[in-house]
Design a protein around this motif. Sequence first.
Motif, PDB file in Angstrom:
ATOM      1  N   SER A  45       2.640   6.839  -6.850  1.00 53.16           N
ATOM      2  CA  SER A  45       1.643   7.752  -7.399  1.00 53.16           C
ATOM      3  C   SER A  45       2.222   9.151  -7.624  1.00 53.16           C
ATOM      4  O   SER A  45       1.628   9.960  -8.336  1.00 53.16           O
ATOM      5  CB  SER A  45       0.426   7.840  -6.467  1.00 53.16           C
ATOM      6  N   TYR A  46       3.385   9.440  -7.023  1.00 50.39           N
ATOM      7  CA  TYR A  46       4.012  10.745  -7.212  1.00 50.39           C
ATOM      8  C   TYR A  46       4.904  10.778  -8.459  1.00 50.39           C
ATOM      9  O   TYR A  46       5.391  11.839  -8.836  1.00 50.39           O
ATOM     10  CB  TYR A  46       4.853  11.108  -5.983  1.00 50.39           C
ATOM     11  N   GLU A  66       0.821  -1.202   0.000  1.00 53.35           N
ATOM     12  CA  GLU A  66       0.000   0.000   0.000  1.00 53.35           C
ATOM     13  C   GLU A  66       0.862   1.262   0.000  1.00 53.35           C
ATOM     14  O   GLU A  66       0.570   2.239  -0.687  1.00 53.35           O
ATOM     15  CB  GLU A  66      -0.932   0.011   1.224  1.00 53.35           C
ATOM     16  N   THR A 111       2.578   1.660  -3.442  1.00 56.22           N
ATOM     17  CA  THR A 111       1.660   2.206  -4.443  1.00 56.22           C
ATOM     18  C   THR A 111       1.479   3.704  -4.249  1.00 56.22           C
ATOM     19  O   THR A 111       1.453   4.469  -5.218  1.00 56.22           O
ATOM     20  CB  THR A 111       0.302   1.500  -4.365  1.00 56.22           C
ATOM     21  N   HIS A 112       1.367   4.128  -2.990  1.00 51.73           N
ATOM     22  CA  HIS A 112       1.209   5.562  -2.716  1.00 51.73           C
ATOM     23  C   HIS A 112       2.457   6.329  -3.144  1.00 51.73           C
ATOM     24  O   HIS A 112       2.358   7.425  -3.727  1.00 51.73           O
ATOM     25  CB  HIS A 112       0.939   5.782  -1.229  1.00 51.73           C
ATOM     26  N   ALA A 148      -3.810   5.463 -10.557  1.00 51.72           N
ATOM     27  CA  ALA A 148      -3.527   6.748  -9.915  1.00 51.72           C
ATOM     28  C   ALA A 148      -2.880   7.707 -10.906  1.00 51.72           C
ATOM     29  O   ALA A 148      -3.200   8.906 -10.935  1.00 51.72           O
ATOM     30  CB  ALA A 148      -2.612   6.529  -8.707  1.00 51.72           C
TER      31      ALA A 148
END
Length: 239
Positions: free
Chosen positions: A59-60, A52, A55-56, A88
């Motif tokens: 996303s940048y 998790e 993935t976050h 995302a």
Amino acid sequence: MLCDCTGEQCGKGDNWGKMTTRVNGSVGSENSGEVLVERQTGASMMEQLVPEITTHALSYLDFPSLCRLSMTNSLMRKAANDDNAWKALYHKDFTIEQDNLRPPNGWKAYYAATRAIVNINTEFFTLVKNRSLTAMSQFWLNADYVKCFHPTGESFTGYNAVMQSWQIEFGWENVVDFEIRDVKARVMADMAWVTMNAYEIETGPYNVTNIYENHNGRWYMVHHHISSVLIHGGVEPLL
């Protein structure tokens, strides 16, 4: 071979590829003076994160960075190909309107298809700016059902009529150079449509809809519609 963590010569044996750290302090046992902590040094910090968080973090990244990351090693390739990461990125680069969409080939493939259509749509406005009738004739599908609506409100149906209308448009003295905003695309197997707002210095703004069909692996325009935006109950001047 030099060790990555110390720059010193690594030894072989059971501790090959590992780093041993001594930590002083009490642990409530006979060996309370020191604790040996070992961890693998082969994995990067990114690779040790839970999915998790990974993935976050991904996303940048932008599109080129995510592609480059996928070529570093197998673990990063797996993380960079995660569907949630591409979803995302799609929302960041394009639109969140299709949040409930379930692309049959995954979000990575859908992102690539959408980017291709957006680039083709950008090419269309380049042709308009350059008044390239030859390139425009190759851009449209040669079919009797293609349709074009110009800002004057005139509509033309059929390939020959559409090409004649562009010949007239390109014969005008003023060069139209639109600034395109709010681009939104929807891509299906053999059809795609793009909506946007077009702004021009002397006229506009306009609502624009372009529709494309895919034939033998190539996208062709089959429908173009541009109309003035209603502002305060009125209509902006037409081209």
